[in-house]
Scaffold this motif. Structure first.
Motif, short mmCIF file in Angstrom:
data_model
loop_
_atom_site.label_atom_id
_atom_site.label_comp_id
_atom_site.label_asym_id
_atom_site.label_seq_id
_atom_site.Cartn_x
_atom_site.Cartn_y
_atom_site.Cartn_z
N LEU A 120 0.86 -1.17 0.00
CA LEU A 120 0.00 0.00 0.00
C LEU A 120 0.90 1.22 0.00
N PHE A 121 0.93 1.95 -1.11
CA PHE A 121 1.84 3.07 -1.24
C PHE A 121 1.38 4.26 -0.40
N PRO A 122 2.33 5.09 0.03
CA PRO A 122 1.99 6.23 0.90
C PRO A 122 0.97 7.19 0.29
N ASN A 123 0.89 7.26 -1.04
CA ASN A 123 -0.01 8.22 -1.67
C ASN A 123 -1.36 7.62 -2.06
N SER A 124 -1.66 6.43 -1.58
CA SER A 124 -2.90 5.76 -2.00
C SER A 124 -3.62 5.17 -0.81
N SER A 125 -4.95 5.12 -0.93
CA SER A 125 -5.76 4.52 0.13
C SER A 125 -6.09 3.06 -0.18
N SER A 126 -5.62 2.55 -1.31
CA SER A 126 -5.91 1.16 -1.66
C SER A 126 -4.73 0.55 -2.41
N ARG A 127 -4.66 -0.77 -2.41
CA ARG A 127 -3.61 -1.47 -3.16
C ARG A 127 -3.88 -1.34 -4.65
N MET A 128 -2.86 -1.54 -5.44
CA MET A 128 -3.00 -1.41 -6.89
C MET A 128 -4.07 -2.36 -7.43
N ASP A 129 -4.96 -1.79 -8.24
CA ASP A 129 -6.04 -2.53 -8.90
C ASP A 129 -7.10 -3.04 -7.93
N CYS A 130 -7.13 -2.49 -6.72
CA CYS A 130 -8.11 -2.91 -5.72
C CYS A 130 -8.91 -1.71 -5.22
N ASP A 131 -10.07 -1.99 -4.63
CA ASP A 131 -10.85 -0.92 -4.02
C ASP A 131 -10.36 -0.68 -2.60
N VAL A 132 -10.99 0.27 -1.90
CA VAL A 132 -10.52 0.63 -0.57
C VAL A 132 -10.67 -0.51 0.43
N ASP A 133 -11.51 -1.48 0.10
CA ASP A 133 -11.70 -2.63 0.98
C ASP A 133 -10.70 -3.76 0.68
N GLY A 134 -9.85 -3.54 -0.32
CA GLY A 134 -8.84 -4.54 -0.66
C GLY A 134 -9.30 -5.58 -1.65
N SER A 135 -10.52 -5.41 -2.20
CA SER A 135 -11.04 -6.37 -3.17
C SER A 135 -10.61 -5.98 -4.59
N LEU A 136 -10.25 -6.94 -5.39
CA LEU A 136 -9.86 -6.70 -6.77
C LEU A 136 -11.02 -6.07 -7.54
N LEU A 137 -10.73 -5.00 -8.27
CA LEU A 137 -11.75 -4.33 -9.06
C LEU A 137 -12.29 -5.28 -10.13
N ASP A 138 -13.58 -5.17 -10.41
CA ASP A 138 -14.23 -6.10 -11.33
C ASP A 138 -13.59 -6.11 -12.71
N ASP A 139 -13.23 -4.93 -13.22
CA ASP A 139 -12.67 -4.89 -14.58
C ASP A 139 -11.20 -5.31 -14.63
N ARG A 140 -10.65 -5.70 -13.48
CA ARG A 140 -9.30 -6.26 -13.44
C ARG A 140 -9.33 -7.78 -13.29
N ARG A 141 -10.52 -8.37 -13.29
CA ARG A 141 -10.66 -9.81 -13.13
C ARG A 141 -10.84 -10.51 -14.47
N LYS A 142 -10.30 -11.70 -14.57
CA LYS A 142 -10.59 -12.57 -15.70
C LYS A 142 -11.89 -13.32 -15.40
N SER A 143 -12.39 -14.03 -16.38
CA SER A 143 -13.66 -14.75 -16.20
C SER A 143 -13.59 -15.79 -15.09
N ASN A 144 -12.38 -16.28 -14.79
CA ASN A 144 -12.24 -17.27 -13.72
C ASN A 144 -12.05 -16.63 -12.35
N GLY A 145 -12.13 -15.28 -12.30
CA GLY A 145 -12.02 -14.58 -11.04
C GLY A 145 -10.61 -14.16 -10.68
N HIS A 146 -9.61 -14.69 -11.38
CA HIS A 146 -8.22 -14.33 -11.10
C HIS A 146 -7.89 -12.96 -11.69
#
Length: 264
Positions: A120-146
């Motif tokens: 979690l970088f100092p300038n961000s409230s979330s991990r890369m490609d994730c929302d603030v709750d730490g869940s992977l953003l939908d448009d960053r998921r493949k059809s298998n969820g990965h």
């Protein structure tokens, strides 16, 4: 604290222990990043908000006409790699000239699945490609969820319509990370005479931004005027800008949401 929890859970629950260990590693990386980057304004800057206490730096109409290549100060011998070699060229220049933070972002973009980097970088409230709750953003998921990898982003419909290659997509993804500082800062440095340290990445980013106009025509309301916002804090403009305007010298992130822009 997380390391203590990991050791406690190791006796009872292996999965819980691994989760705490991962969190501990992420926290240690944040401390290292802050130590490397410092706690000043540069460490707190975001892509959507400039926070340095100074005058905004702009170019003139002539620089706009010459394009971003003129700002790279490249020697005549410089040659762009072919698209088949672009990914490795990006890797080489980041490994040679990038900061610790830049290299972490580069390896994430080129080699890892979206959402798999715990930092979690100092300038961000979330991990890369994730929302603030730490869940992977939908448009960053493949059809298998990965999480998607670079090759999956290259296959995106917009990338195909725009004719983007692997290097273009990698450059766009890198700019969306904390590596944006090392891309932008040299372009806005009016005293710099040496070549930009990441020229391949910058040129690919510029090309990609132009090519994406082809994909924009498929968006609803693409011919309508839209307001874009950028947050500015503790900065001013000189009288020349007020009289004649100016041109941004580096990629400038903006947002449709004014709430994002004011979070400086």
């Amino acid at each position: 604290l997380e390391l203590e929890r990991a050791l406690e859970d190791a006796l009872h629950d292996k999965n819980a222990a691994l989760a705490h260990l991962s969190e501990a590693i992420a926290q240690l990386r944040v401390f290292q990043l802050r130590e490397v980057a410092g706690e000043g304004a540069a460490a707190e800057a975001t892509r959507f908000a400039a926070s340095e206490s100074s005058l905004l730096v702009f170019g003139d109409a002539g620089e706009t006409a010459r394009g971003i290549t003129a700002l790279l100060n490249l020697p005549d011998s410089f040659q762009m790699p072919s698209m088949s070699n672009a990914k490795q060229a990006i890797r080489r220049e980041f490994e040679a000239h990038g900061t610790f933070e830049d290299k972490l972002c580069m390896r994430y973009v080129l080699d890892m699945a979206a959402g798999s980097e715990p930092t979690l970088f100092p300038n961000s409230s979330s991990r890369m490609d994730c929302d603030v709750d730490g869940s992977l953003l939908d448009d960053r998921r493949k059809s298998n969820g990965h999480g998607k990898r670079l090759v999956d982003f290259v296959e995106h419909d917009d990338a195909k319509v725009a004719g983007l290659g692997e290097g273009h997509v990698a450059a766009l993804r890198l700019y969306s990370t904390a590596a944006f500082r090392s891309i932008n800062a040299p372009l806005r440095d009016r005293e710099r005479s040496e070549p930009h340290k990441l020229p391949v990445t910058v040129k690919l980013l510029s090309e990609a931004a132009s090519c994406l106009r082809a994909a924009a025509k498929n968006c609803a309301g693409h011919n309508e005027s839209k307001l874009l916002y950028r947050g500015i804090k503790d900065m001013g403009v000189d009288s020349k800008f007020l009289q004649h305007g100016g041109a941004e010298l580096a990629p400038m992130s903006t947002t449709y949401d004014p709430k994002v822009a004011v979070q400086v």
